[in-house]
Design a protein around this motif. Structure first.
Motif, short mmCIF file in Angstrom:
data_model
loop_
_atom_site.label_atom_id
_atom_site.label_comp_id
_atom_site.label_asym_id
_atom_site.label_seq_id
_atom_site.Cartn_x
_atom_site.Cartn_y
_atom_site.Cartn_z
N UNK A 10 -6.24 8.88 -1.63
CA UNK A 10 -6.99 8.69 -0.38
C UNK A 10 -7.28 7.22 -0.14
N UNK A 11 -7.57 6.47 -1.19
CA UNK A 11 -7.81 5.03 -1.03
C UNK A 11 -6.57 4.34 -0.47
N UNK A 12 -5.38 4.68 -1.03
CA UNK A 12 -4.14 4.05 -0.59
C UNK A 12 -3.82 4.46 0.86
N UNK A 13 -4.11 5.73 1.19
CA UNK A 13 -3.88 6.17 2.56
C UNK A 13 -4.77 5.42 3.56
N UNK A 14 -6.03 5.18 3.17
CA UNK A 14 -6.93 4.39 4.02
C UNK A 14 -6.42 2.97 4.17
N UNK A 15 -5.93 2.41 3.08
CA UNK A 15 -5.38 1.05 3.15
C UNK A 15 -4.17 0.99 4.07
N UNK A 16 -3.33 2.03 3.99
CA UNK A 16 -2.15 2.05 4.86
C UNK A 16 -2.56 2.12 6.33
N UNK A 17 -3.57 2.97 6.65
CA UNK A 17 -4.04 3.06 8.03
C UNK A 17 -4.59 1.73 8.51
N UNK A 18 -5.33 1.05 7.64
CA UNK A 18 -5.88 -0.27 8.00
C UNK A 18 -4.76 -1.27 8.24
N UNK A 19 -3.75 -1.24 7.35
CA UNK A 19 -2.64 -2.19 7.50
C UNK A 19 -1.88 -1.93 8.81
N UNK A 20 -1.69 -0.65 9.13
CA UNK A 20 -0.98 -0.32 10.37
C UNK A 20 -1.79 -0.74 11.60
N UNK A 25 0.83 -1.21 0.00
CA UNK A 25 0.00 0.00 0.00
C UNK A 25 0.87 1.25 0.00
N UNK A 26 1.99 1.23 0.73
CA UNK A 26 2.88 2.39 0.73
C UNK A 26 3.52 2.60 -0.64
N UNK A 27 3.83 1.49 -1.33
CA UNK A 27 4.37 1.61 -2.70
C UNK A 27 3.33 2.17 -3.66
N UNK A 28 2.11 1.69 -3.55
CA UNK A 28 1.03 2.20 -4.40
C UNK A 28 0.79 3.68 -4.14
N UNK A 29 0.88 4.10 -2.83
CA UNK A 29 0.68 5.49 -2.50
C UNK A 29 1.77 6.35 -3.14
N UNK A 30 3.02 5.88 -3.06
CA UNK A 30 4.12 6.65 -3.65
C UNK A 30 3.91 6.81 -5.16
N UNK A 31 3.50 5.74 -5.83
CA UNK A 31 3.26 5.81 -7.28
C UNK A 31 2.09 6.74 -7.59
#
Length: 370
Positions: free
Chosen positions: A144-154, A108-114
């Motif tokens: 925003x989707x990737x950021x939500x995914x990152x929060x969920x993963x954390x 998710x962090x890689x997707x957010x960076x891209x």
């Protein structure tokens, strides 16, 4: 003429017997006795009971339900310290979950960076008129989707890490392990949640906290009704035979203590005052409860009382003879009893030598006890 002679002889014989009896009764040896005077004493009626020193605070050490016990690092009656490792739970199912959450987070962090690079590119093109506003907005939503995914993963990682941390069970206090409640290989979810309730943690051990002690006495059912909360008491501990500890009744059990001998007893908890720091869990001793007290009353040893049915009497000395006198008694202690009526402080009560006495028997004083 022979009959009158016989009658005279019989009368003479009876006269000899009467004279002999009279002389015997008046020449019998006096019984040697010792006498005492009633004393002004303080009499206490006490209840005694044996017991042991226990911790007044017992902590239940628990673990999350649903885990298998991997190791037990303690034994019963062992002294443990706050923060000491007591047990570990199997974490083999948690490690893969943690690895998966971390991999998903990295993705998710890689997707957010891209997505952020793509948004920056679209914004530049939009400023030059080579990209539509809709494309920029879609890129912003994707971020925003990737950021939500990152929060969920954390959050998932944090939850698994918390569970991993709980696979190590530590003692919350300095104390002594009273009971081991789990075994290696056992599952900590032996009992499921009650209807309408979440699953509850499963106990691993009971630890009695050091420094918070009380004395627990087993009082017989015949005496338990005489006690009340707040009643002062004293205890003597076998390890300190020359010292008495002041206590008070904190709690009286409402149910009897199980006893394989069939004896019915009730546990009474006593708060220990000065010197509590000297006591250690497991020390044995006895408690004494003063349930009644009379100050400066006329008293006699219980042993001198003669029981006559429902009445009581003593032998007193009058004109060198033992005279039986009825008395009325009151509060009775371990060795002495209160004399309510029938005696005065100057009366001499026969103590030793009572076994051979009868009312009016001549006596000789050998000793006067105080």
């Amino acid at each position: 003429m022979k009959r009158p002679v016989k009658i005279v002889l019989v009368i003479a014989a009876l006269g000899v017997v009467a004279v002999g009896s009279y002389r015997y009764l008046h020449t019998e040896e006096p019984e040697k006795v010792a006498v005492i005077k009633p004393s002004l004493l303080t009499i206490e009626k006490v209840v005694t009971a044996s017991g042991t020193v226990e911790s007044s605070r017992v902590v239940l050490v628990t673990a999350d339900p649903g885990a298998r016990v991997a190791s037990i690092r303690f034994r019963e009656q062992q002294v443990v310290h706050k923060g000491q490792l007591l047990a570990t739970l199997d974490e083999s199912d948690l490690r893969p979950h943690l690895d998966q959450h971390r991999a998903n987070l990295a993705l998710a962090e890689g997707n957010l960076a891209s997505a952020q690079l793509n948004l920056q590119r679209l914004q530049r093109l939009y400023e030059k008129g080579f990209a539509a506003r809709q494309e920029v907005e879609n890129a912003e939503r994707q971020i925003e989707v990737y950021r939500t995914q990152i929060a969920d993963r954390k959050a998932g990682i944090t939850m698994v890490e918390v569970k991993l941390a709980r696979t190590s069970v530590f003692s919350p206090v300095n104390g002594v392990v009273k009971r081991q409640l789990a075994d290696v290989g056992g599952v900590t979810a032996d009992a499921g949640p009650r209807p309408g309730q979440a699953g509850q943690n499963t106990p691993i051990a009971e630890v009695a906290e050091l420094g918070s002690v009380e004395f627990r006495a087993d009082v017989d059912q015949a005496d338990i009704a005489k006690l009340r909360a707040g009643l002062p008491a004293t205890i003597q501990i076998d390890a300190f035979p020359d010292r008495t500890f002041q206590t008070s009744v904190r709690e009286i059990a409402v149910a009897s203590t199980p006893d394989p001998t069939g004896r019915v007893r009730y546990e009474v908890k006593l708060t220990v005052g000065e010197g509590a720091e000297l006591l250690k869990v497991g020390m044995s001793g006895s408690a004494k409860f003063v349930v009644a007290k009379r100050n400066k009353v006329l008293a006699l040893p219980v042993s001198v009382i003669v029981q006559q049915g429902d009445e009581e009497a003593v032998y007193v000395l009058e004109d060198q003879r033992a005279i039986q006198r009825r008395i009325k008694t009151g509060l009775q202690g371990d060795e002495v009893v209160e004399v309510v009526s029938g005696l005065g402080p100057q009366d001499l009560v026969i103590d030793q030598g009572r076994a051979k006495l009868r009312n009016g028997r001549r006596v000789e004083i050998m000793d006067v006890k105080r």
